[in-house]
Design an enzyme around this catalytic site. Structure first.
Site, PDB file in Angstrom:
ATOM      1  N   GLU A 115       0.817  -1.196   0.031  1.00  0.00           N
ATOM      2  CA  GLU A 115       0.041   0.153  -0.166  1.00  0.00           C
ATOM      3  C   GLU A 115       0.738   1.243  -0.001  1.00  0.00           C
ATOM      4  N   GLY A 154      -6.972   0.559   3.675  1.00  0.00           N
ATOM      5  CA  GLY A 154      -8.565   0.908   3.842  1.00  0.00           C
ATOM      6  C   GLY A 154      -8.690   1.487   2.323  1.00  0.00           C
ATOM      7  N   GLY A 155      -7.842   2.143   1.593  1.00  0.00           N
ATOM      8  CA  GLY A 155      -7.992   2.528   0.193  1.00  0.00           C
ATOM      9  C   GLY A 155      -8.960   3.775   0.257  1.00  0.00           C
ATOM     10  N   VAL A 156      -9.428   4.106  -0.748  1.00  0.00           N
ATOM     11  CA  VAL A 156     -10.263   5.275  -1.292  1.00  0.00           C
ATOM     12  C   VAL A 156     -11.428   5.012  -0.265  1.00  0.00           C
ATOM     13  N   LYS A 197     -20.134   9.449   4.022  1.00  0.00           N
ATOM     14  CA  LYS A 197     -21.529   9.077   4.729  1.00  0.00           C
ATOM     15  C   LYS A 197     -21.502   9.738   6.178  1.00  0.00           C
ATOM     16  N   GLY A 256     -20.365  18.539 -12.236  1.00  0.00           N
ATOM     17  CA  GLY A 256     -20.915  17.109 -12.210  1.00  0.00           C
ATOM     18  C   GLY A 256     -21.761  16.675 -11.367  1.00  0.00           C
ATOM     19  N   GLY A 257     -23.005  16.454 -11.729  1.00  0.00           N
ATOM     20  CA  GLY A 257     -24.252  15.945 -10.518  1.00  0.00           C
ATOM     21  C   GLY A 257     -24.301  14.431 -10.667  1.00  0.00           C
ATOM     22  N   ALA A 269     -17.563  -0.092  -3.828  1.00  0.00           N
ATOM     23  CA  ALA A 269     -16.690  -0.861  -2.986  1.00  0.00           C
ATOM     24  C   ALA A 269     -17.463  -2.412  -2.651  1.00  0.00           C
ATOM     25  N   HIS A 317     -43.333  -6.555  12.192  1.00  0.00           N
ATOM     26  CA  HIS A 317     -44.329  -5.220  12.008  1.00  0.00           C
ATOM     27  C   HIS A 317     -43.905  -4.449  12.979  1.00  0.00           C
TER      28      HIS A 317
HETATM   29  P1  FAD Z   1      -9.491   1.693  -3.588  1.00  0.00           P
HETATM   30  O1  FAD Z   1     -10.176   1.752  -2.736  1.00  0.00           O
HETATM   31  O2  FAD Z   1      -9.211   2.860  -4.452  1.00  0.00           O
HETATM   32  O3  FAD Z   1      -8.088   1.377  -3.246  1.00  0.00           O
HETATM   33  C1  FAD Z   1      -6.903   1.147  -4.005  1.00  0.00           C
HETATM   34  C2  FAD Z   1      -5.674   1.414  -3.049  1.00  0.00           C
HETATM   35  O4  FAD Z   1      -4.336   1.056  -3.917  1.00  0.00           O
HETATM   36  C3  FAD Z   1      -5.472   2.592  -2.577  1.00  0.00           C
HETATM   37  O5  FAD Z   1      -5.216   2.697  -1.244  1.00  0.00           O
HETATM   38  C4  FAD Z   1      -4.094   3.155  -3.294  1.00  0.00           C
HETATM   39  O6  FAD Z   1      -3.341   4.130  -2.418  1.00  0.00           O
HETATM   40  C5  FAD Z   1      -3.677   1.859  -3.451  1.00  0.00           C
HETATM   41  N1  FAD Z   1      -2.502   1.921  -4.696  1.00  0.00           N
HETATM   42  C6  FAD Z   1      -2.859   2.351  -5.837  1.00  0.00           C
HETATM   43  N2  FAD Z   1      -1.688   2.189  -6.516  1.00  0.00           N
HETATM   44  C7  FAD Z   1      -0.603   1.669  -5.906  1.00  0.00           C
HETATM   45  C8  FAD Z   1       0.493   1.281  -6.118  1.00  0.00           C
HETATM   46  N3  FAD Z   1       1.193   1.295  -7.237  1.00  0.00           N
HETATM   47  N4  FAD Z   1       1.374   0.412  -5.031  1.00  0.00           N
HETATM   48  C9  FAD Z   1       0.608   0.454  -3.920  1.00  0.00           C
HETATM   49  N5  FAD Z   1      -0.568   0.716  -3.637  1.00  0.00           N
HETATM   50  C10 FAD Z   1      -1.260   1.301  -4.738  1.00  0.00           C
HETATM   51  N6  FAD Z   1     -18.706   3.142  -3.244  1.00  0.00           N
HETATM   52  C11 FAD Z   1     -19.835   2.494  -2.761  1.00  0.00           C
HETATM   53  O7  FAD Z   1     -19.856   1.187  -2.811  1.00  0.00           O
HETATM   54  N7  FAD Z   1     -20.455   2.993  -1.808  1.00  0.00           N
HETATM   55  C12 FAD Z   1     -20.124   4.244  -1.378  1.00  0.00           C
HETATM   56  O8  FAD Z   1     -21.077   4.886  -0.686  1.00  0.00           O
HETATM   57  C13 FAD Z   1     -19.198   4.897  -1.963  1.00  0.00           C
HETATM   58  N8  FAD Z   1     -18.876   6.269  -1.695  1.00  0.00           N
HETATM   59  C14 FAD Z   1     -18.018   6.899  -2.258  1.00  0.00           C
HETATM   60  C15 FAD Z   1     -17.658   8.340  -2.024  1.00  0.00           C
HETATM   61  C16 FAD Z   1     -16.802   9.094  -2.602  1.00  0.00           C
HETATM   62  C17 FAD Z   1     -16.312  10.258  -2.150  1.00  0.00           C
HETATM   63  C18 FAD Z   1     -15.504   8.327  -3.576  1.00  0.00           C
HETATM   64  C19 FAD Z   1     -14.485   8.999  -3.993  1.00  0.00           C
HETATM   65  C20 FAD Z   1     -16.038   7.063  -3.832  1.00  0.00           C
HETATM   66  C21 FAD Z   1     -16.806   6.289  -3.259  1.00  0.00           C
HETATM   67  N9  FAD Z   1     -17.131   4.982  -3.674  1.00  0.00           N
HETATM   68  C22 FAD Z   1     -18.457   4.307  -3.082  1.00  0.00           C
HETATM   69  C23 FAD Z   1     -16.516   4.170  -4.448  1.00  0.00           C
HETATM   70  C24 FAD Z   1     -15.442   3.242  -3.824  1.00  0.00           C
HETATM   71  O9  FAD Z   1     -14.678   4.227  -2.956  1.00  0.00           O
HETATM   72  C25 FAD Z   1     -14.615   2.426  -4.600  1.00  0.00           C
HETATM   73  O10 FAD Z   1     -15.424   1.717  -5.470  1.00  0.00           O
HETATM   74  C26 FAD Z   1     -13.667   1.553  -3.814  1.00  0.00           C
HETATM   75  O11 FAD Z   1     -12.836   2.173  -3.111  1.00  0.00           O
HETATM   76  C27 FAD Z   1     -12.928   0.804  -4.840  1.00  0.00           C
HETATM   77  O12 FAD Z   1     -12.033  -0.018  -4.294  1.00  0.00           O
HETATM   78  P2  FAD Z   1     -10.614  -0.713  -4.613  1.00  0.00           P
HETATM   79  O13 FAD Z   1     -10.258  -1.683  -3.814  1.00  0.00           O
HETATM   80  O14 FAD Z   1     -11.073  -1.100  -6.027  1.00  0.00           O
HETATM   81  O15 FAD Z   1      -9.872   0.483  -4.771  1.00  0.00           O
HETATM   82  P1  NAI Z   2     -20.375  10.087 -11.948  1.00  0.00           P
HETATM   83  O1  NAI Z   2     -19.846   9.290 -13.200  1.00  0.00           O
HETATM   84  O2  NAI Z   2     -21.318   9.261 -11.188  1.00  0.00           O
HETATM   85  O3  NAI Z   2     -21.013  11.403 -12.496  1.00  0.00           O
HETATM   86  C1  NAI Z   2     -20.080  12.242 -13.084  1.00  0.00           C
HETATM   87  C2  NAI Z   2     -21.093  13.288 -13.705  1.00  0.00           C
HETATM   88  O4  NAI Z   2     -20.288  14.394 -14.154  1.00  0.00           O
HETATM   89  C3  NAI Z   2     -21.983  12.824 -14.700  1.00  0.00           C
HETATM   90  O5  NAI Z   2     -23.204  13.148 -14.445  1.00  0.00           O
HETATM   91  C4  NAI Z   2     -21.459  13.516 -15.970  1.00  0.00           C
HETATM   92  O6  NAI Z   2     -22.554  13.975 -16.947  1.00  0.00           O
HETATM   93  C5  NAI Z   2     -21.196  14.862 -15.428  1.00  0.00           C
HETATM   94  N1  NAI Z   2     -19.884  15.384 -16.377  1.00  0.00           N
HETATM   95  C6  NAI Z   2     -18.843  15.114 -16.781  1.00  0.00           C
HETATM   96  N2  NAI Z   2     -17.896  15.864 -17.309  1.00  0.00           N
HETATM   97  C7  NAI Z   2     -18.621  17.182 -17.220  1.00  0.00           C
HETATM   98  C8  NAI Z   2     -18.205  18.471 -17.410  1.00  0.00           C
HETATM   99  N3  NAI Z   2     -16.905  18.742 -18.185  1.00  0.00           N
HETATM  100  N4  NAI Z   2     -18.946  19.406 -16.919  1.00  0.00           N
HETATM  101  C9  NAI Z   2     -20.250  19.045 -16.189  1.00  0.00           C
HETATM  102  N5  NAI Z   2     -20.500  17.740 -16.102  1.00  0.00           N
HETATM  103  C10 NAI Z   2     -19.825  16.889 -16.462  1.00  0.00           C
HETATM  104  O7  NAI Z   2     -18.927  10.182 -11.166  1.00  0.00           O
HETATM  105  P2  NAI Z   2     -18.524  10.568  -9.795  1.00  0.00           P
HETATM  106  O8  NAI Z   2     -19.852  11.376  -9.267  1.00  0.00           O
HETATM  107  O9  NAI Z   2     -17.480  11.381  -9.799  1.00  0.00           O
HETATM  108  O10 NAI Z   2     -18.420   9.374  -9.119  1.00  0.00           O
HETATM  109  C11 NAI Z   2     -17.325   8.304  -9.535  1.00  0.00           C
HETATM  110  C12 NAI Z   2     -17.836   6.906  -9.017  1.00  0.00           C
HETATM  111  O11 NAI Z   2     -17.699   6.811  -7.780  1.00  0.00           O
HETATM  112  C13 NAI Z   2     -19.206   6.731  -9.316  1.00  0.00           C
HETATM  113  O12 NAI Z   2     -19.496   6.160 -10.674  1.00  0.00           O
HETATM  114  C14 NAI Z   2     -19.376   5.695  -8.330  1.00  0.00           C
HETATM  115  O13 NAI Z   2     -19.091   4.402  -8.820  1.00  0.00           O
HETATM  116  C15 NAI Z   2     -18.346   5.794  -7.095  1.00  0.00           C
HETATM  117  N6  NAI Z   2     -19.530   6.431  -5.802  1.00  0.00           N
HETATM  118  C16 NAI Z   2     -20.210   5.538  -5.431  1.00  0.00           C
HETATM  119  C17 NAI Z   2     -20.927   6.333  -4.378  1.00  0.00           C
HETATM  120  C18 NAI Z   2     -22.313   5.266  -3.864  1.00  0.00           C
HETATM  121  O14 NAI Z   2     -22.219   4.124  -4.156  1.00  0.00           O
HETATM  122  N7  NAI Z   2     -23.117   5.799  -3.126  1.00  0.00           N
HETATM  123  C19 NAI Z   2     -20.702   7.683  -4.107  1.00  0.00           C
HETATM  124  C20 NAI Z   2     -19.809   8.203  -4.754  1.00  0.00           C
HETATM  125  C21 NAI Z   2     -19.210   7.801  -5.847  1.00  0.00           C
END
Ligand code: FAD
Ligand code: NAI
Length: 470
Positions: free
Chosen positions: A39, A44-46, A56, A186-187, A325, A449
């Protein structure tokens, strides 16, 4: 820098410790593999550090603050006398009580399974050797099996370089203050969830979306609830808009965008850019291997999560499918099983998706649109939360449950929920769809219920043609 020229032999190496990587490492260890996890940032990653979990936490803080300020419970005779927000305390709670608790727990689980944690950036030298580079050291690891789980990162668009007042989701989760005015480019899911959180925390929010509507992954009946909620909270939504540039100074940022060829400007104190994420496959030396990528930079895998190099597997955001995730964790268990010599197939019928907005939206399996496109012979049953006892006691009656089932067999093929508890309720459909259950299986299952879950039973009764509560 100390460079170890001799490669150390390891059995299974996992790159990345997000919900893909840490789950894969633990499962592989449970199945008898000696595992090393690499890592570069935080365990715990992203998801745990700058994604699902902290977002959340802020969404919940926003709900609590909004309900106090606006006395949303006054209908029940509960009148709050206003509230104050100490943002530093909110941030401290999010970072130390929420994120640290969970990431610390993952660290302990990795140790308990005797998984070696190696800090540093991994890069492939070839199909067999990884170079792990940290600030002062570099290690060569020769592996038998590898699982790549390097996740994704925010997309940066021209004119919107991330800096100070122009932030990505990571920056938006740790702003130094609650913005007076936040512009969101981006909404999608990130944009809508964080727009909602900050609107609840008192920010004026403007969403600039390129498409005709926000929350593109959900149908109109569903996203309209969120749009209405945004309107109530003064969130401005500009659609069909092209974001052109952000010009920032010490105190503010001016966002320039275009609608129908006409240029507009909006001034705010912060601008969140949430226009999607790209897979982290471009900086891991993948070109030094025979692992194949798609045109969009994702790793090509088969139904065992195996790449074009048979002893290298890939999971999570770096492979095709939704960037979620729970999808990463599911694929992790498939990859780890195969690494350990089992023969397990990725046979998930569908991955549930949730938007944590007001109200929550959740979807699983077929939608009306996808079922029509596939010419399926299906029926729709839809039950409103307004007819559910628990929802009425919660004063949370907006929304509905929609179920799609096969006309001939009654097998449930899809479901959408807009309303209270949608994120939890969708799991009942996940279980039903994965196991081929019928509407009758659900309608004849005793549900406690009064619960929101009863609305799923009511939706099934509707599908059976014998509704009790509607
Ligand atoms: P990641 O969680 O991205 O983990 C990858 C890890 O690899 C990172 O720690 C990184 O540092 C490490 N890494 C990368 N390259 C290297 C390297 N070369 N060497 C060593 N380590 C490296 N998903 C949901 O399901 N529900 C949600 O509510 C949700 N909310 C989100 C909110 C936000 C703001 C964001 C940004 C994302 C959200 N997601 C949500 C998406 C979710 O976070 C990702 O889909 C998920 O983390 C992906 O898991 P992963 O293990 O593939 O990668
Ligand atoms: P997204 O793909 O969900 O939304 C991006 C939005 O930006 C789209 O509506 C698109 O039309 C718009 N867009 C793109 N380029 C633009 C521009 N130049 N100007 C204006 N609008 C533009 O991507 P987002 O929100 O960044 O999330 C990334 C990923 O993270 C999601 O696809 C999802 O997989 C994950 N995620 C999941 C969550 C959950 O499960 N609750 C919460 C947050 C993220």
């Amino acid at each position: 820098m100390v460079v170890g020229s001799q490669a150390k032999s390891v059995q299974t190496v996992v790159i990345g410790s997000g919900p893909g990587g840490y789950v894969a490492a633990i499962r592989a260890a449970e199945l008898g593999q000696k595992v090393t996890i690499i890592e570069r940032d935080f365990i715990g990653g992203v998801c745990l550090n700058v994604g699902c979990i902290p977002s959340k936490a802020l969404i919940n803080a926003g709900h609590n603050y909004y309900s106090q300020i606006h006395s949303t419970n006054s209908i029940m005779g509960v009148h709050s006398k206003g509230a104050t927000l100490n943002w530093d305390e909110t941030q401290k709670w999010k970072n130390e009580q929420v994120v640290k608790t969970l990431t610390g727990g993952i660290g302990m689980l990795l140790k308990k399974h005797k998984i070696d944690i190696l800090r540093g950036e991994a890069r492939f030298n070839d199909n067999q050797v990884i170079n792990v580079i940290s600030e002062d050291e570099s290690h060569l690891l020769e592996f038998e099996k590898c699982i790549i789980a390097t996740g994704s990162r925010p997309i940066e668009i021209p004119g919107f370089a991330f800096k100070d007042r122009v932030v990505n989701s990571t920056g938006a989760l740790s702003l130094p203050e609650v913005p007076k005015h936040l512009v969101v480019i981006g909404g999608g899911v990130i944009g809508s969830e964080l727009a909602g959180a900050y609107a609840n925390l008192g920010s004026k929010v403007t969403i600039i979306e390129g498409l005709p509507h926000i929350l593109n992954g959900f149908d109109k009946e569903m996203y309209s609830f969120v749009v209405d909620d945004f309107k109530e909270k003064g969130v401005e939504i500009v659609t069909n808009a092209k974001a052109k540039e952000a010009i920032q100074d010490d105190d503010s940022v001016k966002v320039v965008y275009e609608v129908d060829g006409v240029e507009h400007q909006v001034e705010a104190d912060y601008c969140l850019v949430s226009v999607g994420r790209r897979p982290n496959t471009d900086e891991i030396g993948i070109n030094n291997t025979d692992v194949k990528l798609t045109d969009r930079g994702q790793i090509v895998v088969n139904d065992r999560q195996q790449t074009s190099v048979s002893h290298i597997y890939a999971i999570g955001d770096i492979v095709e499918g939704p960037m979620l995730a729970h999808k990463a964790s599911y694929e992790a268990k498939i990859a780890a099983g195969n690494v350990a010599g089992e023969d397990i197939q990725n046979c998930a019928i569908s991955i549930p998706a949730v938007a944590y907005c007001d109200p929550e939206l959740a979807t699983m399996g077929e939608t009306v649109e996808s079922a029509k496109e596939k010419n399926l012979d299906f029926m729709i049953s839809k039950f409103p939360f307004a007819a559910n006892g628990r929802a009425i006691t919660m004063n949370a009656t907006k929304g509905f449950i929609r179920m799609l089932s096969d006309k001939a067999t009654g097998v449930i093929i899809g479901a959408q929920i807009a309303g209270p508890g949608a994120s939890d309720l969708i799991s009942e459909f996940a279980l039903a769809i994965e196991n081929g259950l019928t509407t009758e299986d659900i309608s004849m299952t005793v549900h406690p219920h009064p619960t929101l879950g009863e609305a799923i039973m009511d939706t099934s009764e509707l599908a059976d043609g014998m509704p009790i509560h509607i």
